[in-house]
Motif scaffolding. Structure first.
Motif, mmCIF file in Angstrom:
data_model
loop_
_atom_site.group_PDB
_atom_site.id
_atom_site.type_symbol
_atom_site.label_atom_id
_atom_site.label_comp_id
_atom_site.label_asym_id
_atom_site.label_seq_id
_atom_site.Cartn_x
_atom_site.Cartn_y
_atom_site.Cartn_z
ATOM 1 N N VAL A 93 46.097 25.245 47.920
ATOM 2 C CA VAL A 93 47.257 25.755 48.030
ATOM 3 C C VAL A 93 47.329 27.306 48.273
ATOM 4 O O VAL A 93 46.422 28.087 47.859
ATOM 5 C CB VAL A 93 48.600 25.640 46.977
ATOM 6 N N LYS A 94 48.251 27.863 49.311
ATOM 7 C CA LYS A 94 48.215 29.256 49.653
ATOM 8 C C LYS A 94 49.199 29.839 48.780
ATOM 9 O O LYS A 94 50.421 29.475 49.101
ATOM 10 C CB LYS A 94 48.386 29.609 50.919
ATOM 11 N N TRP A 95 49.043 30.654 47.633
ATOM 12 C CA TRP A 95 50.187 31.020 46.765
ATOM 13 C C TRP A 95 50.325 32.715 47.117
ATOM 14 O O TRP A 95 49.589 33.376 47.275
ATOM 15 C CB TRP A 95 49.588 31.049 45.224
ATOM 16 N N ILE A 96 51.718 32.715 47.478
ATOM 17 C CA ILE A 96 52.224 34.133 47.878
ATOM 18 C C ILE A 96 53.154 34.657 46.904
ATOM 19 O O ILE A 96 54.300 33.854 46.752
ATOM 20 C CB ILE A 96 52.575 34.121 49.185
ATOM 21 N N ILE A 97 52.832 35.581 46.373
ATOM 22 C CA ILE A 97 53.940 36.413 45.392
ATOM 23 C C ILE A 97 54.681 37.578 46.259
ATOM 24 O O ILE A 97 53.840 38.392 46.661
ATOM 25 C CB ILE A 97 53.438 37.060 44.079
ATOM 26 N N ASP A 98 55.919 37.180 46.548
ATOM 27 C CA ASP A 98 56.448 38.006 47.502
ATOM 28 C C ASP A 98 57.891 38.072 47.515
ATOM 29 O O ASP A 98 58.379 37.204 47.164
ATOM 30 C CB ASP A 98 56.113 37.920 49.049
ATOM 31 N N ASP A 99 58.591 39.202 48.124
ATOM 32 C CA ASP A 99 60.058 39.040 48.132
ATOM 33 C C ASP A 99 60.530 39.011 49.440
ATOM 34 O O ASP A 99 60.164 39.630 50.282
ATOM 35 C CB ASP A 99 60.572 40.504 47.684
ATOM 36 N N VAL A 100 61.380 37.976 49.618
ATOM 37 C CA VAL A 100 61.687 37.631 51.038
ATOM 38 C C VAL A 100 62.558 38.816 51.736
ATOM 39 O O VAL A 100 62.480 38.903 52.766
ATOM 40 C CB VAL A 100 62.537 36.193 51.203
ATOM 41 N N LEU A 101 63.236 39.620 50.935
ATOM 42 C CA LEU A 101 63.874 40.759 51.268
ATOM 43 C C LEU A 101 62.984 41.954 51.916
ATOM 44 O O LEU A 101 63.447 42.729 52.698
ATOM 45 C CB LEU A 101 65.010 41.258 50.271
ATOM 46 N N GLN A 102 61.805 42.116 51.061
ATOM 47 C CA GLN A 102 61.035 43.028 51.450
ATOM 48 C C GLN A 102 59.593 42.428 51.654
ATOM 49 O O GLN A 102 58.747 42.864 50.731
ATOM 50 C CB GLN A 102 61.211 43.902 50.334
ATOM 51 N N PRO A 103 59.447 41.647 52.476
ATOM 52 C CA PRO A 103 58.047 41.007 52.559
ATOM 53 C C PRO A 103 56.959 41.858 52.897
ATOM 54 O O PRO A 103 57.110 42.781 53.739
ATOM 55 C CB PRO A 103 58.245 39.616 53.539
ATOM 56 N N ARG A 104 55.953 41.574 52.102
ATOM 57 C CA ARG A 104 54.575 42.311 52.359
ATOM 58 C C ARG A 104 53.403 41.392 52.857
ATOM 59 O O ARG A 104 52.702 41.728 53.790
ATOM 60 C CB ARG A 104 53.980 42.987 50.948
ATOM 61 N N THR A 105 53.702 40.066 52.620
ATOM 62 C CA THR A 105 52.657 38.991 52.978
ATOM 63 C C THR A 105 53.381 38.028 53.870
ATOM 64 O O THR A 105 52.809 37.620 54.900
ATOM 65 C CB THR A 105 52.214 38.545 51.878
ATOM 66 N N LEU A 106 54.504 37.374 53.508
ATOM 67 C CA LEU A 106 55.280 36.442 54.306
ATOM 68 C C LEU A 106 55.418 36.778 55.772
ATOM 69 O O LEU A 106 55.370 35.843 56.531
ATOM 70 C CB LEU A 106 56.593 36.255 53.605
ATOM 71 N N ASN A 107 55.756 37.892 55.990
ATOM 72 C CA ASN A 107 55.951 38.448 57.244
ATOM 73 C C ASN A 107 54.863 38.402 58.324
ATOM 74 O O ASN A 107 54.862 38.660 59.615
ATOM 75 C CB ASN A 107 56.576 39.865 57.412
ATOM 76 N N ARG A 108 53.726 38.239 57.690
ATOM 77 C CA ARG A 108 52.432 38.021 58.503
ATOM 78 C C ARG A 108 52.039 36.608 58.627
ATOM 79 O O ARG A 108 50.915 36.418 59.452
ATOM 80 C CB ARG A 108 51.306 38.700 57.712
ATOM 81 N N LEU A 109 52.877 35.799 58.382
ATOM 82 C CA LEU A 109 52.719 34.335 58.487
ATOM 83 C C LEU A 109 53.197 34.028 59.961
ATOM 84 O O LEU A 109 53.971 34.535 60.478
ATOM 85 C CB LEU A 109 53.299 33.482 57.601
ATOM 86 N N VAL A 110 52.651 33.056 60.670
ATOM 87 C CA VAL A 110 53.088 32.580 62.159
ATOM 88 C C VAL A 110 52.955 30.958 62.107
ATOM 89 O O VAL A 110 52.301 30.451 61.401
ATOM 90 C CB VAL A 110 51.994 33.180 62.923
ATOM 91 N N ASP A 111 53.693 30.910 62.862
ATOM 92 C CA ASP A 111 53.561 29.293 63.536
ATOM 93 C C ASP A 111 53.880 28.296 62.179
ATOM 94 O O ASP A 111 53.293 27.225 62.001
ATOM 95 C CB ASP A 111 52.370 28.771 64.138
#
Length: 180
Positions: A93-111
Protein backbone atom coordinates in the motif's frame (compact mmCIF):
# COMPACT_ATOMS: atom_id res chain seq x y z
CA UNK A 1 -9.75 24.00 12.98
CA UNK A 2 -6.18 24.40 11.72
CA UNK A 3 -4.47 21.50 9.97
CA UNK A 4 -2.10 20.84 12.86
CA UNK A 5 -4.97 20.96 15.37
CA UNK A 6 -6.99 18.57 13.19
CA UNK A 7 -4.07 16.16 12.99
CA UNK A 8 -3.66 16.24 16.78
CA UNK A 9 -7.39 15.74 17.25
CA UNK A 10 -7.46 12.59 15.09
CA UNK A 11 -4.15 11.24 16.41
CA UNK A 12 -5.65 11.52 19.90
CA UNK A 13 -8.88 9.72 18.87
CA UNK A 14 -6.95 6.81 17.36
CA UNK A 15 -4.41 6.63 20.19
CA UNK A 16 -7.08 6.43 22.91
CA UNK A 17 -9.39 3.81 21.42
CA UNK A 18 -9.23 0.36 19.94
CA UNK A 19 -10.58 0.53 16.36
CA UNK A 20 -13.48 -1.80 17.20
CA UNK A 21 -14.65 0.78 19.76
CA UNK A 22 -14.94 3.55 17.18
CA UNK A 23 -18.52 4.31 16.16
CA UNK A 24 -17.75 4.04 12.46
CA UNK A 25 -15.89 0.72 12.59
CA UNK A 26 -17.16 -2.01 10.26
CA UNK A 27 -15.98 -5.62 9.96
CA UNK A 28 -16.60 -5.47 6.22
CA UNK A 29 -17.57 -2.56 4.08
CA UNK A 30 -20.46 -1.72 1.79
CA UNK A 31 -17.87 0.34 -0.06
CA UNK A 32 -16.03 -2.80 -1.12
CA UNK A 33 -19.24 -4.21 -2.58
CA UNK A 34 -19.65 -1.01 -4.63
CA UNK A 35 -16.02 -1.03 -5.76
CA UNK A 36 -16.30 -4.66 -6.80
CA UNK A 37 -19.33 -3.80 -8.96
CA UNK A 38 -17.32 -1.13 -10.80
CA UNK A 39 -14.94 -3.75 -12.22
CA UNK A 40 -11.95 -1.43 -11.97
CA UNK A 41 -8.76 -2.87 -13.43
CA UNK A 42 -6.78 -4.22 -10.48
CA UNK A 43 -3.67 -2.36 -11.65
CA UNK A 44 -5.36 1.07 -11.51
CA UNK A 45 -5.06 3.33 -8.50
CA UNK A 46 -7.68 3.41 -5.78
CA UNK A 47 -7.41 6.23 -3.25
CA UNK A 48 -9.08 5.82 0.13
CA UNK A 49 -9.16 9.40 1.39
CA UNK A 50 -9.53 9.66 5.17
CA UNK A 51 -8.58 6.00 5.62
CA UNK A 52 -8.31 6.06 9.37
CA UNK A 53 -7.95 2.41 10.28
CA UNK A 54 -10.52 1.21 7.75
CA UNK A 55 -10.75 -2.46 6.85
CA UNK A 56 -11.41 -1.45 3.24
CA UNK A 57 -7.65 -1.55 2.67
CA UNK A 58 -7.59 -5.19 3.80
CA UNK A 59 -10.49 -6.07 1.50
CA UNK A 60 -8.87 -4.42 -1.53
CA UNK A 61 -5.57 -6.24 -0.96
CA UNK A 62 -7.34 -9.58 -0.46
CA UNK A 63 -9.19 -9.02 -3.75
CA UNK A 64 -5.88 -8.48 -5.55
CA UNK A 65 -5.89 -4.72 -6.14
CA UNK A 66 -2.27 -3.70 -6.78
CA UNK A 67 -2.34 0.11 -6.57
CA UNK A 68 -4.01 0.96 -3.26
CA UNK A 69 -3.39 4.36 -1.72
CA UNK A 70 -4.39 5.02 1.89
CA UNK A 71 -4.39 8.63 3.03
CA UNK A 72 -5.23 10.29 6.31
CA UNK A 73 -4.26 13.35 8.29
CA UNK A 74 -3.60 11.07 11.28
CA UNK A 75 -0.30 9.24 11.29
CA UNK A 76 -1.51 7.30 14.33
CA UNK A 77 -4.51 5.96 12.39
CA UNK A 78 -2.38 4.84 9.46
CA UNK A 79 0.17 3.17 11.74
CA UNK A 80 -2.70 1.33 13.41
CA UNK A 81 -3.94 0.12 10.01
CA UNK A 82 -0.43 -0.94 9.00
CA UNK A 83 0.04 -2.88 12.23
CA UNK A 84 -3.32 -4.59 11.79
CA UNK A 85 -2.60 -5.85 8.28
CA UNK A 86 1.05 -6.71 8.93
CA UNK A 87 4.35 -5.68 7.39
CA UNK A 88 4.06 -7.80 4.23
CA UNK A 89 0.60 -6.52 3.29
CA UNK A 90 1.33 -2.94 4.42
CA UNK A 91 4.27 -2.85 1.99
CA UNK A 92 1.77 -3.27 -0.87
CA UNK A 93 0.00 0.00 0.00
CA UNK A 94 1.09 3.57 -0.63
CA UNK A 95 0.53 5.33 2.72
CA UNK A 96 0.13 9.11 2.61
CA UNK A 97 -0.11 11.31 5.69
CA UNK A 98 -1.57 14.52 4.31
CA UNK A 99 -4.25 17.15 4.74
CA UNK A 100 -6.76 17.28 1.91
CA UNK A 101 -7.16 21.03 2.51
CA UNK A 102 -3.42 21.76 2.23
CA UNK A 103 -2.05 18.77 0.35
CA UNK A 104 1.68 18.32 -0.02
CA UNK A 105 1.60 14.84 -1.55
CA UNK A 106 -1.98 14.09 -2.59
CA UNK A 107 -1.94 16.90 -5.17
CA UNK A 108 0.86 15.10 -7.02
CA UNK A 109 -1.24 12.01 -7.67
CA UNK A 110 -2.57 11.59 -11.22
CA UNK A 111 -5.03 9.32 -12.98
CA UNK A 112 -6.70 7.97 -9.86
CA UNK A 113 -9.35 5.49 -11.03
CA UNK A 114 -11.38 5.67 -7.81
CA UNK A 115 -11.67 8.28 -5.06
CA UNK A 116 -13.25 6.65 -2.01
CA UNK A 117 -14.36 8.75 0.97
CA UNK A 118 -16.45 7.33 3.77
CA UNK A 119 -15.11 9.59 6.48
CA UNK A 120 -13.95 13.01 5.39
CA UNK A 121 -16.31 15.21 3.39
CA UNK A 122 -18.91 15.56 6.15
CA UNK A 123 -16.26 17.15 8.41
CA UNK A 124 -15.69 19.91 5.87
CA UNK A 125 -18.40 22.32 6.95
CA UNK A 126 -17.17 25.53 5.33
CA UNK A 127 -17.56 26.36 1.61
CA UNK A 128 -13.81 27.03 1.18
CA UNK A 129 -13.01 23.61 2.69
CA UNK A 130 -15.51 21.89 0.42
CA UNK A 131 -14.10 23.76 -2.56
CA UNK A 132 -10.52 22.69 -1.74
CA UNK A 133 -11.70 19.08 -1.41
CA UNK A 134 -13.50 19.20 -4.77
CA UNK A 135 -10.57 20.91 -6.50
CA UNK A 136 -8.23 18.15 -5.35
CA UNK A 137 -10.68 15.41 -6.29
CA UNK A 138 -11.26 16.88 -9.76
CA UNK A 139 -7.52 17.32 -10.27
CA UNK A 140 -6.44 13.77 -9.50
CA UNK A 141 -9.36 11.56 -10.55
CA UNK A 142 -8.85 10.54 -14.16
CA UNK A 143 -11.51 11.25 -16.80
CA UNK A 144 -13.98 8.39 -16.60
CA UNK A 145 -12.87 7.62 -13.05
CA UNK A 146 -15.21 6.97 -10.16
CA UNK A 147 -16.04 8.66 -6.87
CA UNK A 148 -17.70 6.97 -3.90
CA UNK A 149 -18.61 9.27 -1.03
CA UNK A 150 -20.55 8.52 2.15
CA UNK A 151 -21.84 11.35 4.34
CA UNK A 152 -24.28 11.86 7.19
CA UNK A 153 -27.89 12.10 6.07
CA UNK A 154 -30.10 15.04 7.01
CA UNK A 155 -31.54 13.05 9.91
CA UNK A 156 -28.12 11.77 11.01
CA UNK A 157 -25.93 13.02 13.82
CA UNK A 158 -24.80 16.64 13.72
CA UNK A 159 -21.56 15.84 15.60
CA UNK A 160 -19.01 13.05 15.30
CA UNK A 161 -15.88 12.58 17.42
CA UNK A 162 -16.44 15.99 18.99
CA UNK A 163 -16.61 17.80 15.64
CA UNK A 164 -19.56 19.35 13.80
CA UNK A 165 -20.53 17.61 10.57
CA UNK A 166 -22.29 18.78 7.43
CA UNK A 167 -25.30 16.61 6.63
CA UNK A 168 -26.57 15.99 3.10
CA UNK A 169 -29.39 14.50 1.12
CA UNK A 170 -28.68 13.13 -2.36
CA UNK A 171 -29.69 16.39 -4.06
CA UNK A 172 -27.36 18.47 -1.91
CA UNK A 173 -24.48 16.08 -2.53
CA UNK A 174 -25.10 16.07 -6.29
CA UNK A 175 -25.23 19.88 -6.31
CA UNK A 176 -21.97 20.09 -4.36
CA UNK A 177 -20.19 17.61 -6.63
CA UNK A 178 -21.40 19.21 -9.86
CA UNK A 179 -21.83 17.67 -13.26
CA UNK A 180 -18.35 16.16 -13.61
Amino acid sequence: MKSQDMQSHWDNIYARRNIQQLGWYEESTRSFELIDQLKINKEESILDIGTGSSVLIDELLTAGYKNVIASDISETALISAQNRIGIKEAAKVKWIIDDVLQPRTLNRLVDVALWHDRTLLHFLTQPDEQSAYLDLMNKIVKPGGFVIIAVFSLDGADMCSGLKVKRYDHRMLCQLLGER
